[in-house]
Design a protein around this motif. Structure first.
Motif, PDB file in Angstrom:
ATOM      1  N   CYS A  35       0.830  -1.212   0.000  1.00  0.00           N
ATOM      2  CA  CYS A  35       0.000   0.000   0.000  1.00  0.00           C
ATOM      3  C   CYS A  35       0.859   1.255   0.000  1.00  0.00           C
ATOM      4  CB  CYS A  35      -0.945   0.008   1.198  1.00  0.00           C
ATOM      5  SG  CYS A  35      -2.256  -1.215   1.064  1.00  0.00           S
ATOM      6  N   ARG A  36       1.936   1.252   0.771  1.00  0.00           N
ATOM      7  CA  ARG A  36       2.804   2.436   0.828  1.00  0.00           C
ATOM      8  C   ARG A  36       3.544   2.661  -0.486  1.00  0.00           C
ATOM      9  NH1 ARG A  36       2.733   4.534   5.815  1.00  0.00           N
ATOM     10  NH2 ARG A  36       2.142   3.164   7.499  1.00  0.00           N
ATOM     11  N   VAL A  37       3.954   1.592  -1.137  1.00  0.00           N
ATOM     12  CA  VAL A  37       4.699   1.722  -2.395  1.00  0.00           C
ATOM     13  C   VAL A  37       3.780   2.151  -3.523  1.00  0.00           C
ATOM     14  CG1 VAL A  37       5.946   0.406  -4.159  1.00  0.00           C
ATOM     15  CG2 VAL A  37       6.549   0.157  -1.757  1.00  0.00           C
ATOM     16  N   THR A  38       2.581   1.592  -3.574  1.00  0.00           N
ATOM     17  CA  THR A  38       1.691   1.847  -4.705  1.00  0.00           C
ATOM     18  C   THR A  38       0.634   2.913  -4.442  1.00  0.00           C
ATOM     19  OG1 THR A  38       0.107   0.158  -4.019  1.00  0.00           O
ATOM     20  CG2 THR A  38       1.922  -0.548  -5.469  1.00  0.00           C
ATOM     21  N   GLY A  39       0.418   3.277  -3.170  1.00  0.00           N
ATOM     22  CA  GLY A  39      -0.669   4.193  -2.852  1.00  0.00           C
ATOM     23  C   GLY A  39      -2.012   3.495  -2.823  1.00  0.00           C
ATOM     24  N   THR A  44      -0.436   6.882   1.918  1.00  0.00           N
ATOM     25  CA  THR A  44       0.380   8.001   1.459  1.00  0.00           C
ATOM     26  C   THR A  44       1.853   7.636   1.511  1.00  0.00           C
ATOM     27  OG1 THR A  44       0.621   8.937   3.660  1.00  0.00           O
ATOM     28  CG2 THR A  44      -1.297   9.629   2.393  1.00  0.00           C
ATOM     29  N   GLY A  45       2.670   8.477   0.892  1.00  0.00           N
ATOM     30  CA  GLY A  45       4.109   8.310   0.963  1.00  0.00           C
ATOM     31  C   GLY A  45       4.685   9.170   2.077  1.00  0.00           C
ATOM     32  N   GLY A 119      -0.588   7.510  -3.813  1.00  0.00           N
ATOM     33  CA  GLY A 119       0.833   7.366  -4.072  1.00  0.00           C
ATOM     34  C   GLY A 119       1.533   8.675  -4.391  1.00  0.00           C
ATOM     35  N   GLU A 122       2.529  13.090  -0.384  1.00  0.00           N
ATOM     36  CA  GLU A 122       3.737  12.836   0.397  1.00  0.00           C
ATOM     37  C   GLU A 122       3.714  13.636   1.702  1.00  0.00           C
ATOM     38  OE1 GLU A 122       6.225  10.746  -0.485  1.00  0.00           O
ATOM     39  OE2 GLU A 122       5.313  10.216  -2.407  1.00  0.00           O
TER      40      GLU A 122
END
Length: 191
Positions: A35-39, A44-45, A119, A122
């Motif tokens: 989830c963090r890598v792809t959004g 979120t990042g 994604g 940020e």
């Protein structure tokens, strides 16, 4: 030594159970990473600093707040919406108030909608990265520093996003050990 039919079946079943248990154990950290890598799912990042590129194109960011059932705090965004240039660093505040007569610890979970924008949203700094402890009657403003990655305008789906909603949900957690000891001591002093 050859295994009989029932022994072979038992060993195969134990192997399947061990494999399934291992997959279940690894699924939560893998899903979080995914989830963090792809959004995916509005995750979120996290960025060390703001964007080097700021576009002339603007985007609206809305702020939403909720609480888990039973969480006694009052929790709300200070500002409901801001319009900013894509790539520009934004600063928003959320307000939390503990109306009770005891310290309460909380942790915020978050997501971004629409999910296609997750994604590209940020966070540089956020109150959600740490647990929060509010003393009785304490009111605080908690900051979140963020930007929308300029690469959003190149994404097949996200380039059509004009408004992003950042949502937080606060839930109560156990007080850290030091606070729990202080609370017990204060309770003993009043008795």
């Amino acid at each position: 030594m050859a295994l009989s039919g029932p022994q072979k079946t038992v060993i195969q079943l134990v192997g399947v159970v061990v494999l399934m248990g291992g997959l279940a154990w690894a699924s939560v950290p893998f899903y979080d990473w995914f989830c963090r890598v792809t959004g995916f799912g509005g995750a979120t990042g996290v960025a060390e600093q703001g964007s080097d590129t700021i576009l002339d194109k603007t985007i609206k960011v809305r702020f939403d707040a909720s609480k888990e059932r039973g969480m006694p705090w009052e929790f709300k965004p200070v500002e409901r919406e801001m319009e900013m240039r894509i790539g520009e660093t934004g600063l928003a505040f959320y307000e939390a108030y503990n109306p009770t007569d005891r310290p309460i610890a909380g942790q915020a979970s978050y997501n971004v909608t629409p999910y296609s924008a997750g994604g590209f949203f940020e966070k540089i700094a956020c109150f959600c990265f740490d647990e929060q402890v509010l003393q009785p009657g304490e009111r605080v403003q908690m900051p979140v520093t963020f930007f929308v990655d300029p690469e959003i305008v190149e994404d097949r789906e996200a380039k059509y996003v004009h408004t992003i909603t950042l949502s937080y949900t606060f839930y109560e957690i156990d007080l850290p050990e030091g606070y729990a000891a202080l609370e017990a001591q204060a309770e003993n002093n009043t008795n």
